[in-house]
Design a protein around this motif. Sequence first.
Motif, PDB file in Angstrom:
ATOM      1  N   GLU A  97      43.111  43.555  25.413  1.00 41.62           N
ATOM      2  CA  GLU A  97      41.934  43.810  26.257  1.00 41.62           C
ATOM      3  C   GLU A  97      42.209  43.447  27.710  1.00 41.62           C
ATOM      4  O   GLU A  97      41.855  44.168  28.641  1.00 41.62           O
ATOM      5  CB  GLU A  97      40.747  43.003  25.715  1.00 41.62           C
ATOM      6  CG  GLU A  97      39.398  43.349  26.333  1.00 41.62           C
ATOM      7  CD  GLU A  97      39.050  42.486  27.537  1.00 41.62           C
ATOM      8  OE1 GLU A  97      38.220  42.914  28.356  1.00 41.62           O
ATOM      9  OE2 GLU A  97      39.617  41.381  27.672  1.00 41.62           O
ATOM     10  N   ALA A  98      42.882  42.289  27.921  1.00 42.54           N
ATOM     11  CA  ALA A  98      43.159  41.839  29.294  1.00 42.54           C
ATOM     12  C   ALA A  98      44.136  42.768  30.000  1.00 42.54           C
ATOM     13  O   ALA A  98      43.964  43.094  31.187  1.00 42.54           O
ATOM     14  CB  ALA A  98      43.712  40.409  29.260  1.00 42.54           C
ATOM     15  N   LEU A  99      45.156  43.233  29.292  1.00 43.58           N
ATOM     16  CA  LEU A  99      46.144  44.132  29.904  1.00 43.58           C
ATOM     17  C   LEU A  99      45.503  45.453  30.315  1.00 43.58           C
ATOM     18  O   LEU A  99      45.778  45.973  31.403  1.00 43.58           O
ATOM     19  CB  LEU A  99      47.304  44.394  28.931  1.00 43.58           C
ATOM     20  CG  LEU A  99      48.254  43.221  28.658  1.00 43.58           C
ATOM     21  CD1 LEU A  99      49.231  43.589  27.547  1.00 43.58           C
ATOM     22  CD2 LEU A  99      49.019  42.813  29.916  1.00 43.58           C
ATOM     23  N   ILE A 100      44.660  45.987  29.455  1.00 43.59           N
ATOM     24  CA  ILE A 100      43.995  47.259  29.769  1.00 43.59           C
ATOM     25  C   ILE A 100      43.022  47.074  30.924  1.00 43.59           C
ATOM     26  O   ILE A 100      42.958  47.907  31.840  1.00 43.59           O
ATOM     27  CB  ILE A 100      43.285  47.812  28.513  1.00 43.59           C
ATOM     28  CG1 ILE A 100      44.330  48.230  27.458  1.00 43.59           C
ATOM     29  CG2 ILE A 100      42.396  48.999  28.875  1.00 43.59           C
ATOM     30  CD1 ILE A 100      43.757  48.574  26.101  1.00 43.59           C
ATOM     31  N   LYS A 101      42.303  45.963  30.920  1.00 45.85           N
ATOM     32  CA  LYS A 101      41.318  45.713  31.971  1.00 45.85           C
ATOM     33  C   LYS A 101      41.973  45.536  33.337  1.00 45.85           C
ATOM     34  O   LYS A 101      41.446  45.979  34.360  1.00 45.85           O
ATOM     35  CB  LYS A 101      40.506  44.458  31.616  1.00 45.85           C
ATOM     36  CG  LYS A 101      39.252  44.273  32.455  1.00 45.85           C
ATOM     37  CD  LYS A 101      38.170  45.247  32.036  1.00 45.85           C
ATOM     38  CE  LYS A 101      36.888  44.989  32.804  1.00 45.85           C
ATOM     39  NZ  LYS A 101      35.838  45.980  32.457  1.00 45.85           N
ATOM     40  N   MET A 102      43.143  44.910  33.360  1.00 44.52           N
ATOM     41  CA  MET A 102      43.801  44.579  34.629  1.00 44.52           C
ATOM     42  C   MET A 102      44.937  45.535  34.983  1.00 44.52           C
ATOM     43  O   MET A 102      45.715  45.271  35.895  1.00 44.52           O
ATOM     44  CB  MET A 102      44.362  43.142  34.551  1.00 44.52           C
ATOM     45  CG  MET A 102      43.332  42.078  34.223  1.00 44.52           C
ATOM     46  SD  MET A 102      42.039  41.938  35.484  1.00 44.52           S
ATOM     47  CE  MET A 102      42.926  41.103  36.771  1.00 44.52           C
ATOM     48  N   LYS A 103      45.028  46.650  34.292  1.00 44.72           N
ATOM     49  CA  LYS A 103      46.184  47.550  34.451  1.00 44.72           C
ATOM     50  C   LYS A 103      46.338  48.118  35.853  1.00 44.72           C
ATOM     51  O   LYS A 103      47.441  48.481  36.263  1.00 44.72           O
ATOM     52  CB  LYS A 103      46.121  48.689  33.431  1.00 44.72           C
ATOM     53  CG  LYS A 103      44.963  49.652  33.627  1.00 44.72           C
ATOM     54  CD  LYS A 103      44.967  50.701  32.528  1.00 44.72           C
ATOM     55  CE  LYS A 103      43.733  51.597  32.578  1.00 44.72           C
ATOM     56  NZ  LYS A 103      43.621  52.385  33.791  1.00 44.72           N
ATOM     57  N   ASP A 104      45.270  48.211  36.613  1.00 36.72           N
ATOM     58  CA  ASP A 104      45.344  48.797  37.953  1.00 36.72           C
ATOM     59  C   ASP A 104      45.624  47.770  39.049  1.00 36.72           C
ATOM     60  O   ASP A 104      45.713  48.129  40.226  1.00 36.72           O
ATOM     61  CB  ASP A 104      44.050  49.554  38.274  1.00 36.72           C
ATOM     62  CG  ASP A 104      43.858  50.756  37.350  1.00 36.72           C
ATOM     63  OD1 ASP A 104      44.877  51.395  37.001  1.00 36.72           O
ATOM     64  OD2 ASP A 104      42.703  51.020  36.968  1.00 36.72           O
ATOM     65  N   GLN A 105      45.773  46.510  38.672  1.00 37.08           N
ATOM     66  CA  GLN A 105      46.122  45.483  39.659  1.00 37.08           C
ATOM     67  C   GLN A 105      47.557  45.711  40.144  1.00 37.08           C
ATOM     68  O   GLN A 105      48.469  45.828  39.330  1.00 37.08           O
ATOM     69  CB  GLN A 105      46.019  44.083  39.037  1.00 37.08           C
ATOM     70  CG  GLN A 105      44.620  43.581  38.839  1.00 37.08           C
ATOM     71  CD  GLN A 105      43.974  43.135  40.151  1.00 37.08           C
ATOM     72  OE1 GLN A 105      44.641  42.938  41.151  1.00 37.08           O
ATOM     73  NE2 GLN A 105      42.650  43.005  40.134  1.00 37.08           N
ATOM     74  N   PRO A 106      47.795  45.787  41.444  1.00 38.34           N
ATOM     75  CA  PRO A 106      49.170  45.951  41.930  1.00 38.34           C
ATOM     76  C   PRO A 106      50.039  44.765  41.523  1.00 38.34           C
ATOM     77  O   PRO A 106      49.627  43.617  41.663  1.00 38.34           O
ATOM     78  CB  PRO A 106      49.011  46.004  43.458  1.00 38.34           C
ATOM     79  CG  PRO A 106      47.571  46.315  43.697  1.00 38.34           C
ATOM     80  CD  PRO A 106      46.812  45.729  42.539  1.00 38.34           C
ATOM     81  N   GLY A 107      51.211  45.063  40.957  1.00 37.21           N
ATOM     82  CA  GLY A 107      52.126  43.996  40.543  1.00 37.21           C
ATOM     83  C   GLY A 107      51.516  43.048  39.542  1.00 37.21           C
ATOM     84  O   GLY A 107      51.685  41.831  39.636  1.00 37.21           O
ATOM     85  N   CYS A 108      50.809  43.586  38.569  1.00 37.87           N
ATOM     86  CA  CYS A 108      50.043  42.763  37.628  1.00 37.87           C
ATOM     87  C   CYS A 108      50.928  41.693  36.973  1.00 37.87           C
ATOM     88  O   CYS A 108      51.968  42.000  36.391  1.00 37.87           O
ATOM     89  CB  CYS A 108      49.393  43.644  36.567  1.00 37.87           C
ATOM     90  SG  CYS A 108      48.190  42.765  35.565  1.00 37.87           S
ATOM     91  N   ASP A 109      50.482  40.443  37.086  1.00 38.63           N
ATOM     92  CA  ASP A 109      51.299  39.297  36.706  1.00 38.63           C
ATOM     93  C   ASP A 109      50.462  38.359  35.824  1.00 38.63           C
ATOM     94  O   ASP A 109      49.247  38.275  35.976  1.00 38.63           O
ATOM     95  CB  ASP A 109      51.729  38.576  37.994  1.00 38.63           C
ATOM     96  CG  ASP A 109      52.602  37.376  37.736  1.00 38.63           C
ATOM     97  OD1 ASP A 109      53.819  37.568  37.588  1.00 38.63           O
ATOM     98  OD2 ASP A 109      52.075  36.240  37.693  1.00 38.63           O
ATOM     99  N   PHE A 110      51.122  37.668  34.899  1.00 40.26           N
ATOM    100  CA  PHE A 110      50.384  36.770  34.010  1.00 40.26           C
ATOM    101  C   PHE A 110      49.758  35.608  34.782  1.00 40.26           C
ATOM    102  O   PHE A 110      48.578  35.317  34.645  1.00 40.26           O
ATOM    103  CB  PHE A 110      51.292  36.248  32.890  1.00 40.26           C
ATOM    104  CG  PHE A 110      51.445  37.229  31.773  1.00 40.26           C
ATOM    105  CD1 PHE A 110      50.459  37.358  30.800  1.00 40.26           C
ATOM    106  CD2 PHE A 110      52.553  38.059  31.699  1.00 40.26           C
ATOM    107  CE1 PHE A 110      50.574  38.281  29.778  1.00 40.26           C
ATOM    108  CE2 PHE A 110      52.686  38.983  30.690  1.00 40.26           C
ATOM    109  CZ  PHE A 110      51.701  39.099  29.721  1.00 40.26           C
ATOM    110  N   GLY A 111      50.570  34.943  35.609  1.00 40.64           N
ATOM    111  CA  GLY A 111      50.058  33.778  36.320  1.00 40.64           C
ATOM    112  C   GLY A 111      48.989  34.104  37.352  1.00 40.64           C
ATOM    113  O   GLY A 111      48.044  33.334  37.539  1.00 40.64           O
ATOM    114  N   LYS A 112      49.124  35.252  38.007  1.00 38.24           N
ATOM    115  CA  LYS A 112      48.200  35.599  39.090  1.00 38.24           C
ATOM    116  C   LYS A 112      46.976  36.372  38.617  1.00 38.24           C
ATOM    117  O   LYS A 112      45.930  36.321  39.250  1.00 38.24           O
ATOM    118  CB  LYS A 112      48.927  36.432  40.148  1.00 38.24           C
ATOM    119  CG  LYS A 112      49.993  35.674  40.912  1.00 38.24           C
ATOM    120  CD  LYS A 112      50.728  36.603  41.866  1.00 38.24           C
ATOM    121  CE  LYS A 112      51.870  35.880  42.556  1.00 38.24           C
ATOM    122  NZ  LYS A 112      52.724  36.796  43.346  1.00 38.24           N
TER     123      LYS A 112
END
Length: 424
Positions: A204-219
Amino acid sequence: MIKKEMIAMLLAGGQGSRLGVLTAKVAKPAVAFGGKYRIIDFPLSNCINSGIDTVGVLTQYQPLRLNTHIGIGIPWDLDRNIGGVSILPPYEKSTSSEWYTGTANAIYQNLEYMETFNPDYVLILSGDHIYKMDYEVMLDFHKENHADVTIAAMPVPIEEASRFGIVITDEDKRITEFEEKPANPRSNLASMGIYIFSWPVLKEALIKMKDQPGCDFGKHIIPYCHEKKQRLFAYEYNGYWKDVGTLSSYWEANMELIDIIPEFNLYEEFWKIYTNNSIIPPQYISKEAVIDRSIIGDGAEIYGEIHNCVIGAGVVVGQGCVIRDSIIMQDVAIGNDCVIDKAIIAENVKVGDNVTLGIGNEAPNKLRSDIYNSGLVTIGENSVIPAGVQIGKNTAISGITVKEDYVQGALESGGVLIKAGDRS
């Protein structure tokens, strides 16, 4: 349908630019370590020792040697019909084509791979740390706390805490706050970049945040889960763990292996480190050789003196040489009468006769003092050092060099010599 309780996703695509010429042509997880291994052997061995038999290895930067080393996973008992090890490079999709742009973006691009195994839990790992950890114990902690996300964390000196993601926990180890590389850290409990996610939460989190540039776990992913009030817990680890992302930390980690009582023990029967071994002859130590407190790889031929060194497989050290406090990777040929102090020499380097490495006083490196420091001499793979030259401290060399490249036969401390076609 295939069903796995937990699968591992191993992030191994990093360039490792802080290792300078050592990673100009090879990904950091494929860099040699300890005279016999490569860095990625440690998380892979942790997986199979922890009972995890399904590992996706995400590669990107200079993947050839890494892919060749892993192969079909035979040394780690990961050559399985169902599961085993899978190399996962970026690939072209029907609608788009993109590189992995961040740690979480890389995992997001492999949702289909993970769904194949219908896991209950997904373990996220980095491919460039040296440590031993039983991930099964961490999973038990995750289950006992009914956690959505468990982050492996360890205490670090407070003055170094700003380099890490920092977690703040309550008495039950539940994470109350998470700060990514804070300027003024309020805790010294640092994230190790090792996560266990319950699969529905991660997806769910990966799909929700997929459009974040340079999507990173910590950030992005961890803060998102925290904002949603999901159950985040810190699994405190107090064993040996080393991020070998800088030349000095890489050198230190190798040197720690040859302590009289090593903090990180490669010789434990119950937790073996597996690797892809070449079929090579035994080492040969001549009558004139002198060796103390060193690791010497198979197939090495030693005719000189070796003090406090890690020597890889197939290395030849000529007569009259004195080598101290150095890491010599596999298939390096060192001529006669050389003196080498505190050097890191990468694979397939040729050093001529009467060469001196690590001479004189220290001076800041002229190209990248943030990379080439601590008095080290760093020589990239496949380089050639001509006979009779002297090379100072905090220096970097890459490529086939000749006598004319050295001013009056020397490269002064802080100097850099990188031939055309090579990169720093």
